[in-house]
Design a protein around this motif. Structure first.
Motif, PDB file in Angstrom:
ATOM      1  N   LYS A 109     -53.086  57.564 124.558  1.00 46.50           N
ATOM      2  CA  LYS A 109     -53.497  58.913 124.917  1.00 46.50           C
ATOM      3  C   LYS A 109     -52.728  59.929 124.071  1.00 46.50           C
ATOM      4  CE  LYS A 109     -53.964  59.756 129.280  1.00 46.50           C
ATOM      5  NZ  LYS A 109     -53.670  60.076 130.686  1.00 46.50           N
ATOM      6  N   SER A 110     -51.437  59.668 123.859  1.00 46.40           N
ATOM      7  CA  SER A 110     -50.623  60.563 123.039  1.00 46.40           C
ATOM      8  C   SER A 110     -51.107  60.559 121.592  1.00 46.40           C
ATOM      9  CB  SER A 110     -49.165  60.121 123.109  1.00 46.40           C
ATOM     10  OG  SER A 110     -48.396  60.842 122.201  1.00 46.40           O
ATOM     11  N   ILE A 111     -51.413  59.371 121.074  1.00 45.81           N
ATOM     12  CA  ILE A 111     -51.881  59.274 119.685  1.00 45.81           C
ATOM     13  C   ILE A 111     -53.223  59.979 119.532  1.00 45.81           C
ATOM     14  CG2 ILE A 111     -52.725  57.656 117.937  1.00 45.81           C
ATOM     15  CD1 ILE A 111     -50.582  55.695 118.911  1.00 45.81           C
ATOM     16  N   LYS A 116     -56.540  64.415 117.603  1.00 44.32           N
ATOM     17  CA  LYS A 116     -57.507  65.486 117.865  1.00 44.32           C
ATOM     18  C   LYS A 116     -56.966  66.828 117.390  1.00 44.32           C
ATOM     19  CE  LYS A 116     -59.078  64.119 122.124  1.00 44.32           C
ATOM     20  NZ  LYS A 116     -59.449  64.367 123.507  1.00 44.32           N
ATOM     21  N   GLU A 117     -55.692  67.059 117.640  1.00 42.17           N
ATOM     22  CA  GLU A 117     -55.084  68.322 117.232  1.00 42.17           C
ATOM     23  C   GLU A 117     -55.014  68.425 115.715  1.00 42.17           C
ATOM     24  OE1 GLU A 117     -50.747  70.355 117.729  1.00 42.17           O
ATOM     25  OE2 GLU A 117     -51.542  69.258 119.438  1.00 42.17           O
ATOM     26  N   THR A 118     -54.745  67.318 115.048  1.00 40.83           N
ATOM     27  CA  THR A 118     -54.637  67.315 113.592  1.00 40.83           C
ATOM     28  C   THR A 118     -55.989  67.494 112.924  1.00 40.83           C
ATOM     29  OG1 THR A 118     -52.756  65.828 113.758  1.00 40.83           O
ATOM     30  CG2 THR A 118     -53.829  65.972 111.628  1.00 40.83           C
ATOM     31  N   MET A 119     -57.006  66.840 113.452  1.00 43.08           N
ATOM     32  CA  MET A 119     -58.334  66.862 112.835  1.00 43.08           C
ATOM     33  C   MET A 119     -59.290  67.832 113.538  1.00 43.08           C
ATOM     34  SD  MET A 119     -57.959  64.854 110.326  1.00 43.08           S
ATOM     35  CE  MET A 119     -59.628  64.690 109.793  1.00 43.08           C
ATOM     36  N   ASN A 120     -58.785  68.931 114.025  1.00 44.63           N
ATOM     37  CA  ASN A 120     -59.606  69.921 114.719  1.00 44.63           C
ATOM     38  C   ASN A 120     -60.564  70.569 113.717  1.00 44.63           C
ATOM     39  OD1 ASN A 120     -60.686  71.972 116.207  1.00 44.63           O
ATOM     40  ND2 ASN A 120     -58.717  72.836 116.845  1.00 44.63           N
ATOM     41  N   PRO A 121     -61.887  70.404 113.862  1.00 49.85           N
ATOM     42  CA  PRO A 121     -62.842  70.968 112.905  1.00 49.85           C
ATOM     43  C   PRO A 121     -62.739  72.497 112.813  1.00 49.85           C
ATOM     44  CG  PRO A 121     -63.941  69.407 114.337  1.00 49.85           C
ATOM     45  CD  PRO A 121     -62.566  69.585 114.872  1.00 49.85           C
ATOM     46  N   HIS A 122     -62.478  73.159 113.919  1.00 51.20           N
ATOM     47  CA  HIS A 122     -62.345  74.617 113.899  1.00 51.20           C
ATOM     48  C   HIS A 122     -61.191  75.034 112.985  1.00 51.20           C
ATOM     49  CE1 HIS A 122     -62.535  78.743 115.296  1.00 51.20           C
ATOM     50  NE2 HIS A 122     -61.235  78.689 115.586  1.00 51.20           N
TER      51      HIS A 122
END
Length: 140
Positions: A89-91, A96-102
């Motif tokens: 879950k942490s990974i 998700k935070e690193t590859m945020n499309p926005h």
């Protein structure tokens, strides 16, 4: 570092003739091969001591759950499956935070905007490339 110096010492000893060639009825081994055998043996000894040092330096105890039960013994650790779920879950949240499309789109807009193109790389200015208003001036 130790390996480098032992290799150099063995090469010097080989050139000085201190490491003999091995000749037997079945096998003939040159000085270089004997020196390499010595070096491999020394590496094995060095790795044994390195393993002991690394076990001491990076102990498993920091990963043990420190809670104690009523008798003063360590409480059982969480089950491996729950620990694995928390790790995954942490990974996934970090990914998700690193590859945020926005965020990627905002960075692209910022980097390709006309206002940002006025910035120049310092190394190009140091080499004498003539710049005026953010554009390279032709020398022809």
């Amino acid at each position: 570092p130790f390996l480098l110096f032992t290799g150099m010492l063995l090469a010097i000893l080989e050139k000085c003739g201190a490491i003999p060639k091995i000749n037997s009825a079945d096998v003939s081994v040159g000085e270089g091969t004997v020196a390499a055998g010595y070096q491999n043996f020394i590496i094995c000894i060095e790795m044994f001591f390195a393993a002991l040092a690394l076990r001491h330096a990076f102990t498993y105890k920091v990963y043990v759950d420190k809670r104690l039960d009523a008798q003063g013994r360590c409480a059982p650790m969480k089950s491996i499956s729950s620990s694995l779920k928390e790790t995954m879950k942490s990974i996934s949240s970090s990914l998700k935070e690193t590859m945020n499309p926005h965020d990627i789109v905002q960075d692209a807009i910022h980097n390709f905007s006309p206002a940002y193109q006025q910035y120049t790389q310092q190394s190009t200015l140091e080499h004498g490339t003539p710049w005026r208003n953010g554009h390279i001036i032709s020398r022809t």
